[in-house]
Scaffold this motif. Structure first.
Motif, PDB file in Angstrom:
ATOM      1  N   ALA A   1      -1.659   7.849  71.473  1.00  0.00           N
ATOM      2  CA  ALA A   1      -1.887   6.417  71.254  1.00  0.00           C
ATOM      3  C   ALA A   1      -3.360   6.084  71.033  1.00  0.00           C
ATOM      4  O   ALA A   1      -3.694   4.935  70.723  1.00  0.00           O
ATOM      5  N   GLN A   2      -4.233   7.065  71.164  1.00  0.00           N
ATOM      6  CA  GLN A   2      -5.664   6.817  70.997  1.00  0.00           C
ATOM      7  C   GLN A   2      -6.007   6.542  69.533  1.00  0.00           C
ATOM      8  O   GLN A   2      -5.312   7.013  68.626  1.00  0.00           O
ATOM      9  N   PRO A   3      -7.096   5.800  69.298  1.00  0.00           N
ATOM     10  CA  PRO A   3      -7.570   5.640  67.919  1.00  0.00           C
ATOM     11  C   PRO A   3      -7.871   7.002  67.319  1.00  0.00           C
ATOM     12  O   PRO A   3      -8.237   7.952  68.024  1.00  0.00           O
ATOM     13  N   LEU A   4      -7.758   7.108  65.997  1.00  0.00           N
ATOM     14  CA  LEU A   4      -7.896   8.399  65.323  1.00  0.00           C
ATOM     15  C   LEU A   4      -9.224   9.073  65.622  1.00  0.00           C
ATOM     16  O   LEU A   4      -9.285  10.293  65.795  1.00  0.00           O
ATOM     17  N   ASP A   5     -10.303   8.280  65.720  1.00  0.00           N
ATOM     18  CA  ASP A   5     -11.605   8.887  65.942  1.00  0.00           C
ATOM     19  C   ASP A   5     -11.784   9.422  67.363  1.00  0.00           C
ATOM     20  O   ASP A   5     -12.768  10.099  67.662  1.00  0.00           O
ATOM     21  N   LYS A   6     -10.838   9.122  68.256  1.00  0.00           N
ATOM     22  CA  LYS A   6     -10.922   9.601  69.638  1.00  0.00           C
ATOM     23  C   LYS A   6      -9.890  10.683  69.953  1.00  0.00           C
ATOM     24  O   LYS A   6      -9.876  11.218  71.067  1.00  0.00           O
ATOM     25  N   VAL A   7      -9.017  10.979  68.993  1.00  0.00           N
ATOM     26  CA  VAL A   7      -7.919  11.901  69.265  1.00  0.00           C
ATOM     27  C   VAL A   7      -8.439  13.302  69.590  1.00  0.00           C
ATOM     28  O   VAL A   7      -7.991  13.946  70.559  1.00  0.00           O
ATOM     29  N   TYR A   8      -9.386  13.807  68.786  1.00  0.00           N
ATOM     30  CA  TYR A   8      -9.884  15.171  69.014  1.00  0.00           C
ATOM     31  C   TYR A   8     -10.446  15.334  70.423  1.00  0.00           C
ATOM     32  O   TYR A   8     -10.079  16.266  71.154  1.00  0.00           O
ATOM     33  N   ASN A   9     -11.324  14.415  70.825  1.00  0.00           N
ATOM     34  CA  ASN A   9     -11.948  14.532  72.143  1.00  0.00           C
ATOM     35  C   ASN A   9     -10.928  14.361  73.263  1.00  0.00           C
ATOM     36  O   ASN A   9     -10.988  15.057  74.291  1.00  0.00           O
ATOM     37  N   SER A  10      -9.987  13.443  73.072  1.00  0.00           N
ATOM     38  CA  SER A  10      -8.967  13.227  74.108  1.00  0.00           C
ATOM     39  C   SER A  10      -8.069  14.444  74.246  1.00  0.00           C
ATOM     40  O   SER A  10      -7.738  14.887  75.354  1.00  0.00           O
ATOM     41  N   LEU A  11      -7.668  15.024  73.093  1.00  0.00           N
ATOM     42  CA  LEU A  11      -6.825  16.208  73.123  1.00  0.00           C
ATOM     43  C   LEU A  11      -7.556  17.371  73.783  1.00  0.00           C
ATOM     44  O   LEU A  11      -6.991  18.092  74.633  1.00  0.00           O
ATOM     45  N   LYS A  12      -8.798  17.535  73.419  1.00  0.00           N
ATOM     46  CA  LYS A  12      -9.579  18.628  73.987  1.00  0.00           C
ATOM     47  C   LYS A  12      -9.807  18.425  75.479  1.00  0.00           C
ATOM     48  O   LYS A  12      -9.777  19.388  76.267  1.00  0.00           O
ATOM     49  N   MET A  13      -9.989  17.172  75.896  1.00  0.00           N
ATOM     50  CA  MET A  13     -10.235  16.882  77.302  1.00  0.00           C
ATOM     51  C   MET A  13      -9.068  17.359  78.172  1.00  0.00           C
ATOM     52  O   MET A  13      -9.266  17.958  79.231  1.00  0.00           O
ATOM     53  N   PHE A  14      -7.850  17.119  77.717  1.00  0.00           N
ATOM     54  CA  PHE A  14      -6.687  17.513  78.503  1.00  0.00           C
ATOM     55  C   PHE A  14      -6.340  18.994  78.336  1.00  0.00           C
ATOM     56  O   PHE A  14      -5.874  19.638  79.280  1.00  0.00           O
ATOM     57  N   CYS A  15      -6.572  19.552  77.137  1.00  0.00           N
ATOM     58  CA  CYS A  15      -6.132  20.919  76.869  1.00  0.00           C
ATOM     59  C   CYS A  15      -7.165  21.976  77.229  1.00  0.00           C
ATOM     60  O   CYS A  15      -6.802  23.140  77.465  1.00  0.00           O
ATOM     61  N   ALA A  16      -8.445  21.604  77.251  1.00  0.00           N
ATOM     62  CA  ALA A  16      -9.482  22.608  77.515  1.00  0.00           C
ATOM     63  C   ALA A  16      -9.270  23.335  78.837  1.00  0.00           C
ATOM     64  O   ALA A  16      -9.411  24.576  78.895  1.00  0.00           O
ATOM     65  N   PRO A  17      -8.917  22.651  79.932  1.00  0.00           N
ATOM     66  CA  PRO A  17      -8.661  23.385  81.183  1.00  0.00           C
ATOM     67  C   PRO A  17      -7.482  24.351  81.065  1.00  0.00           C
ATOM     68  O   PRO A  17      -7.506  25.446  81.644  1.00  0.00           O
ATOM     69  N   ILE A  18      -6.464  23.955  80.321  1.00  0.00           N
ATOM     70  CA  ILE A  18      -5.307  24.845  80.117  1.00  0.00           C
ATOM     71  C   ILE A  18      -5.750  26.081  79.343  1.00  0.00           C
ATOM     72  O   ILE A  18      -5.402  27.222  79.689  1.00  0.00           O
TER      73      ILE A  18
END
Length: 971
Positions: free
Chosen positions: A578-595
């Motif tokens: 649901a994030q704006p397109l310009d924030k998707v990469y950082n948001s995705l990386k924020m949650f997935c980087a620890p995994i």
């Protein structure tokens, strides 16, 4: 008994003794095998009669003999010549007299044998008359005649074990049942009204009537003395069950009658007269069960009549509700569920608005009844509500959900707000009583909360009369674990409503997140489910809180069960999406980087099975994000998600290198690759090359079917006109290599032992022929594909057989001028037309050459499967493959192949006349191009052949020799 007879019987009697009374397991198994072989033998016909005619032998031996005789009549009648079959008829009738006085269990087996013989001996036109005449008209004969009459229709209805063609069976059923129905009814009336008939036979009379109900016109029964006698028998404990079955069967026979029918009126009056017995029998579980069954069946059958005449039939609806109310032990209330559903389906129609108003009060009362039944037990046993009986607990939980479905039906009739108000009132009353100092069991609060959860889908999103009160009430309930669990799930069910009423969102989220910190796995699981729904439905209200939710996610993730973590991850992935397109990469990386970091650690470390499962679970979390986070990207623009997943790919590559030997890891990584292809389509092109190489390399190394499965998806997604020519060519080359590698592997193993690999290969090949038909057919893949399908037909694995049939059908379809998939073409004016001659002649020629080379053995293999080994679900598809094969082959080839195949069937399996009849059908169908008719004839042939010749004791399991089973591939 003669010395010879004793020597013949002795091994059988010894084996029976060992089987029934022996303690040595091996001896019992050997005895069982010996007796099974004896039952198949021709000698068993004589020996069973010897045993049954010997008064000194024990009942166990005679029961075995009677059961054997019954089985031989069903499966082995072909062992006897025509005169032997007639002698068997006489001997079975004589045995009826021998066992007329019992034991009943043996008499029943003899009657079953005689009934099956009556059905199969089509030349025996006077079967019923002969049996009745032989038994005599005296009272002592009643049990024998009634037992035979009872089992005859039952055996005739079991078409799977009767070795007659559908046409012959239909004619024989008419001769035995329909033509004799009135005679049987007269016999039953005579028996039941005769003072000389033993009282012990009355239950058998009603059982016999029940068996013949479909054959006798119901009007005749209703107008006979039997109707009153059946209902009177409900007052007799000895006849109660048999009479109940009769009443229910008569009601079901009125299913197609309208509300003006005199039969319905008569039966309805009789049924309603039984209503006082509901209350009278509430302390008698067996009686209560029977009366509930009667009223529930009446409601189901007459639900349309109830909707048309609600006032007249309201008493029946009330009676069913009364049954539901009295069922404190919840043993029979499920009998009523389908009735409420059927009636609801009628009442929600506009034309039955008056009926809905008339019956509304009954449904409102039903809401109270159901909520009362939703209560958990009040008393604990051994420190547990269910006495530590997990099966009973799961049964109760499943039962609650069934009652929840009925609550939904009530909502549809009375209105969700009114039903919800009842649940709210019950909870609120409990709170008020508690505030006054009264000790309220948590069960009284939890049950109506559960009902709110069940009703959720029926509540309008704009509902403002009850739900605001409910939401304010739920978050201030007593903090009992069961109550918190129920409230958490309820809040998760109403998230769409909350999205439209965000003023309640913060308080609900606080309640749910607090559930993660309660030391209870069930509450944490419920909280994860609810959080998933909140993030899905209320995401637009939570977009700005993603950082806080990330901190929360990282904090609770290590503490909750993996299934709960999947649900929670699903929720936060929706929030990332649901994030704006310009924030998707950082948001995705924020949650997935620890995994990703955890997976790198595991990728470089050795692991056992538990470690591999943990790797698979972590990959599943990445898969969830890939499945849900795929924003719309304008053509030509970079995809931020694929930018991130390209950075993750080296990790997947490393996992497959170091831990791919684990099926858990391989399958989960392939699933992740599949998700990337589905989610990002053309954006995935950047990874397609290295992914394809990895799939080929891993299959060559590990031979796991999941790599073929993922390869097939790549073909389906990118081997089409939406990909540029270079991509299409690359996909073909990759899939070609993968297929050749698989063929080489299959030639080194028994294909029956690798069903998953074979199934996935066939799906890959089907995708190839769909996307590249004119490359596939001339290639080195086409002929081995046919050979592989032929080899798998010798196995009994359902899914590979299905996929093999689909593949062959696809290949053979290109042997005709019209392709299997419509080729849409456009003329110079831009108008669309269908190119009916799209298959080039050279392609048709290749397919026809394969059919001519492989057709006879394929015909044999498909016939072998249809008659012996294919699961029944495969018969229709198998018939389709056979027909397209025969149509391509044409005459005389098709007829010759079928003729030679039928000649390989066991001696006596079919007559020359039956063979010629089917061959004639094949020739006519091909000459007239009427393959639909041949389909029906083939399936009828298969049906009666298997009934006649394929039995549990059949030793022949295929046509042809074992060489047909091998798959070889020369690269």
């Amino acid at each position: 008994m003669s010395t010879m007879a004793e020597s013949t019987l002795s091994p059988i009697l010894q084996a029976l003794t060992a089987l029934y009374t022996g303690s040595n397991r091996q001896t019992k198994e050997q005895a069982g095998q010996f007796l099974e072989q004896f039952q198949k033998s021709r000698e068993a016909w004589t020996i069973t009669h010897t045993i049954l005619s010997s008064p000194s032998l024990p009942i166990e031996s005679k029961l075995f003999a009677a059961q054997t005789l019954r089985s031989k009549v069903i499966y082995d009648l072909h062992q006897l010549p025509a005169d032997g079959q007639m002698q068997l008829r006489s001997s079975l009738i004589n045995l009826l007299g021998t066992y007329a006085a019992g034991p009943k269990i043996i008499l029943t087996q003899i009657c079953l044998a005689l009934a099956n013989l009556s059905i199969q001996l089509v030349q025996w036109k006077s079967a019923l008359e002969d049996v009745i005449r032989a038994c005599g008209n005296d009272a002592a004969a009643a049990p024998v005649v009634l037992e035979y009459l009872k089992v005859l229709p039952e055996e005739a209805s079991d078409v799977k074990k009767i070795p007659l063609s559908e046409e012959d069976l239909k004619e024989r059923t008419k001769e035995l049942l329909e033509n004799n129905a009135m005679q049987v009814l007269n016999i039953l009336v005579a028996y039941v009204t005769s003072a000389s008939t033993p009282k012990s036979s009355h239950a058998l009379i009603f059982e016999c009537l029940n068996s013949w109900l479909r054959e006798v016109p119901l009007e005749t029964i209703v107008n006979s003395p039997l109707l009153d006698l059946v209902f009177q028998a409900l007052s007799n404990d000895d006849l109660f069950d048999a009479a109940t079955d009769c009443v229910c069967s008569m009601i079901r026979e009125t299913r197609d009658l309208d509300d003006e029918s005199e039969i319905v009126s008569t039966l309805y009056s009789k049924v309603i007269e039984l209503r006082p017995r509901i209350a009278e029998s509430k302390d008698d579980p067996d009686a209560f069960r029977n009366y509930t069954q009667i009223f529930a069946d009446a409601g189901e059958v007459w639900h349309m009549i109830i909707a048309r005449q609600p006032r007249r039939f309201k008493s029946l609806v009330e009676a069913v509700a009364e049954c539901a109310a009295y069922d404190d032990d919840l043993e029979v209330i499920q009998f009523t569920f389908y009735f409420w559903y059927l009636l609801k389906q009628m009442l929600v129609l506009d034309r039955y608005e008056d009926a809905k108003r008339e019956l509304r009060d009954v449904f409102l009362g039903l809401v109270d009844i159901l909520i009362n039944h939703l209560h958990y037990p009040y008393e604990e046993r051994n420190g547990d509500l269910f006495g530590n009986n997990k099966e009973q607990e799961e049964k109760f939980r499943g039962f609650r959900h069934e009652m929840g479905d009925v609550l939904k039906d009530c909502c549809a009739v009375v209105g969700a707000s009114f039903a919800l108000r009842k649940a709210y009132t019950k909870v609120n009353d409990c709170l008020q009583a508690q505030n006054l100092g009264e000790n309220i069991p948590w069960q009284d609060i939890e049950a109506p909360i559960f009902s709110m959860r069940a009703m959720a889908r029926e509540v309008d999103l704009d509902e403002t009369h009850v739900l605001p009160d409910v939401m304010n009430l739920l978050i201030r309930l007593p903090d009992h674990k069961k109550i918190r669990f129920a409230v958490t799930l309820v809040l998760g069910r109403y998230t769409e409503w909350t999205a439209k009423h965000p003023e309640y969102l913060e308080a609900q989220l606080t309640y749910i997140t607090n559930g993660f910190y309660v030391n209870d796995s069930e509450i944490a699981s419920a909280a994860a489910q609810s959080m998933m729904h909140f993030c899905r439905d209320c995401g637009r209200h939570l977009v700005d809180y993603i950082d806080q939710l990330h901190g929360f996610y990282e904090k609770v993730a290590p503490q909750i069960h993996v299934d709960s973590l999947y649900d929670l991850t699903d929720g936060v992935a929706h929030l990332v999406a649901a994030q704006p397109l310009d924030k998707v990469y950082n948001s995705l990386k924020m949650f997935c980087a620890p995994i990703v970091a955890r997976l790198y650690t595991r990728a470089n470390s050795p692991a056992d099975e538990a470690g591999h499962r943990k790797i698979a679970s972590e990959v599943e979390l990445l898969d969830t994000f890939a499945r849900l986070v795929h924003p719309h990207i304008e053509p030509g623009n970079p995809d931020p998600c694929m930018q991130f997943w390209s950075e993750v790919w080296p990790l997947i590559d490393l996992l497959l290198d170091n831990h791919g030997q684990s099926t858990f890891v391989s399958e989960r990584c392939c699933k992740f690759i599949r998700t990337l292809m589905y989610s990002y389509r053309t954006s995935f092109f950047t990874l397609l090359g290295p992914v394809a190489e990895k799939l080929v390399a891993c299959f060559e190394k590990l031979h796991y079917g999941c790599y073929l499965w993922a390869s097939g998806i790549a073909v389906r997604e990118y081997g089409n006109e939406y990909s540029d020519q270079n991509i299409q060519n690359a996909v073909w080359e990759f899939a070609f290599r993968q297929s050749i590698s698989t063929f080489k592997y299959m030639s080194t193993v028994n294909v029956a032992n690798i069903p998953d690999v074979v199934e996935d290969l066939f799906r890959l090949l089907s995708n190839l022929i769909t996307s590249y038909p004119y490359r596939f057919i001339p290639s080195e893949l086409c002929k081995p594909s046919v050979d592989a399908a032929r080899a798998i037909f010798t196995t009994e694995n359902k899914e590979p057989i299905f996929t093999a049939m689909d593949l062959l059908h696809d290949i053979f379809s290109y042997g005709f001028s019209t392709p299997p998939v419509s080729n849409i073409m456009f003329n110079d004016s831009g108008e669309q037309y269908y190119d009916a001659n799209a298959v080039p002649p050279e392609i048709q020629g290749i397919v026809r050459q394969i059919v001519l080379a492989e057709g006879e053995i394929l015909t044999r293999q498909v016939f072998s499967g249809l008659l012996y080994t294919f699961p029944r679900e495969c018969v229709s598809d198998g018939t389709s493959v056979l027909l397209v094969l025969l149509k391509l082959a044409g005459l005389p080839n098709a007829a010759q192949w079928v003729s030679r195949t039928l000649s390989m069937l066991p001696a006596g399996a079919i007559t020359q006349q039956e063979k010629e009849k089917y061959l004639s059908a094949v020739e006519v169908a091909i000459q007239t191009d009427d393959m639909n008719r041949l389909r029906r004839q083939t399936m009828d042939f298969v049906g009666w052949y298997t009934r006649r010749n394929v039995t549990p004791r059949s030793e022949i399991r295929r046509i042809g020799d074992a060489r047909d089973m091998r798959f070889t591939f020369a690269s």
